[in-house]
Design an enzyme around this catalytic site. Structure first.
Site, PDB file in Angstrom:
ATOM      1  CG  HIS A  89      -2.084  -0.992   0.947  1.00 54.11           C
ATOM      2  ND1 HIS A  89      -3.131  -0.699   0.108  1.00 54.11           N
ATOM      3  CD2 HIS A  89      -2.277  -2.258   1.371  1.00 54.11           C
ATOM      4  CE1 HIS A  89      -3.940  -1.734   0.046  1.00 54.11           C
ATOM      5  NE2 HIS A  89      -3.450  -2.701   0.801  1.00 54.11           N
ATOM      6  CB  SER A  90       4.236   1.847  -1.364  1.00 56.22           C
ATOM      7  OG  SER A  90       5.011   2.938  -1.761  1.00 56.22           O
ATOM      8  CG  ASN A  91       0.751   6.925   0.479  1.00 60.92           C
ATOM      9  OD1 ASN A  91      -0.364   6.684   0.020  1.00 60.92           O
ATOM     10  ND2 ASN A  91       0.981   7.044   1.779  1.00 60.92           N
ATOM     11  CB  CYS A 116       4.684   2.067  -5.143  1.00 58.62           C
ATOM     12  SG  CYS A 116       6.152   1.213  -4.539  1.00 58.62           S
ATOM     13  CG  HIS A 137       0.640   0.327  -6.437  1.00 60.30           C
ATOM     14  ND1 HIS A 137       0.972  -0.518  -5.400  1.00 60.30           N
ATOM     15  CD2 HIS A 137       0.824   1.592  -5.971  1.00 60.30           C
ATOM     16  CE1 HIS A 137       1.358   0.210  -4.349  1.00 60.30           C
ATOM     17  NE2 HIS A 137       1.273   1.486  -4.664  1.00 60.30           N
TER      18      HIS A 137
END
Ligand SMILES: Cc1ncc(COP(=O)(O)O)c(C=O)c1O
Length: 335
Positions: free
Chosen positions: A87-89, A91, A124
């Site tokens: 859940h990377s912002n 990325c 993503h």
């Protein structure tokens, strides 16, 4: 309280460092009178709305990527490669930048997201990135290098964007944010700035920016994960390294002076990175009801909880002003 600009040449040099315009800036500085009244703070509170930097739903990564993806670094590049959690912002924004710049994007993600994907994991994919999944965090770096090699072997050229774009170059994006806030506040009062910190580039850039401006702010960095001392060392180290990009020994000295007054806290992390906390949930509810602004549970709600605690403990004199830096992260609410 406000001083003259001791490092005007450095700010001029910052203007000369090439960047790729990706962010919708300056972001607004929003007054939050109802929040201040609710907290009984007797202080003017403002929110620096960096959740509105635009690209790929915005947030703090956009400013950092402007420097990481400077035109000379993109020469010949066909694909951006970076890594993060499911859940990377970071990325999400790298994938959006690649799409905008006409590049391909590979994201190396540790752990499997839910099926169907939600929140950032969904975004993503929606942004067209190829996803390479690895089992653990420590598997990300070797897999990223492997992806870069694979792209090279196939005749392309990869640019690897480091975690969180928290490099000295990326931190320059937050020097700009400090300059914006200094102009927007235009106040003689002492200013406190509350901001969430994790990979350190945001806080580091703010430290450098305020040092360059000769602006004696009280910076409070609220850790999303690491112990407070490590969070501070990382941010100050990035500020010093970024200062070198602007040249001049005196800049490093003013960073060190400002750094003495920077406070970091890990009191709001709770059970760990990404875990919501009762104090964060309360802060998000207060912000929502009193400002109309939405906070995320991973970063901004924890920073807001710290700010609220500072008021409750009477740690901010009524003659001062307070800025809360909203760094984005909304998709975490929809995971
Ligand atoms: C929404 C949000 N706020 C704050 C941070 C922390 O910023 P930095 O990594 O520059 O310390 C991050 C980093 O991932 C983030 O995504």
């Amino acid at each position: 309280m406000r001083q003259s600009f001791p490092s005007e040449p450095a700010l001029t040099r910052l203007g000369a460092i090439p960047r790729t315009e990706l962010a919708s800036v300056p972001t607004p500085l929003l007054a939050a009178p109802s929040l201040a009244a609710h907290l009984g703070a007797g202080v003017r509170i403002s929110v620096k709305a960096d959740d509105r930097t635009g690209l790929g739903l915005g947030g703090n990564k956009v400013r950092k990527l402007e420097y990481e993806l400077a035109p000379e670094r993109l020469r010949g590049v066909t694909e951006l490669v970076t890594s993060g959690g499911p859940h990377s912002n970071h990325c999400r924004v790298v994938a959006a930048a690649a799409a905008q710049l006409g590049l391909r994007c590979t994201l190396v993600i540790n752990g499997q997201p839910e099926d169907p994907t939600r929140g950032n994991a969904c975004l993503h994919r929606l942004l067209g990135a190829s996803i390479v999944t690895v089992p653990e965090r420590q598997d990300r770096d070797p897999a990223t290098e492997e992806e870069a090699r694979r792209i090279g072997a196939a005749g392309g050229r990869a640019l690897v964007v480091p975690l969180g774009a928290s490099t000295p170059r990326g931190a320059l994006g937050y020097v700009h944010a400090a300059v914006e806030m200094h102009r927007q506040l235009d106040s003689r009062a002492r200013v406190w700035i509350f901001v969430c910190t994790s990979s350190g580039g945001t806080l580091g850039g703010l430290i450098l920016g305020c040092a360059l401006l000769g602006w004696p702010v009280r910076l409070v960095g609220v850790s999303a994960d690491e112990p407070a001392a490590e969070a501070k060392d990382k941010a100050v180290g990035l500020a010093l390294d970024a200062a070198r990009l602007l040249g001049g020994k005196e800049i490093g000295d003013s960073v060190r002076t400002l750094a003495d007054s920077v406070v970091t806290t890990d009191d709001f992390v709770g059970a760990g990175y990404g875990a919501a906390t009762p104090a964060g949930d309360e802060a998000a509810r207060i912000f929502g009801a009193r400002t109309g602004l939405i906070l995320d549970p991973v970063y901004t709600a924890k920073a807001a909880a710290a700010m609220i605690e500072w008021f409750r403990r009477g740690r901010v004199p009524t003659s001062d002003r307070v800025v809360f830096v909203h760094t984005g992260g909304h998709p975490a609410l929809f995971r």
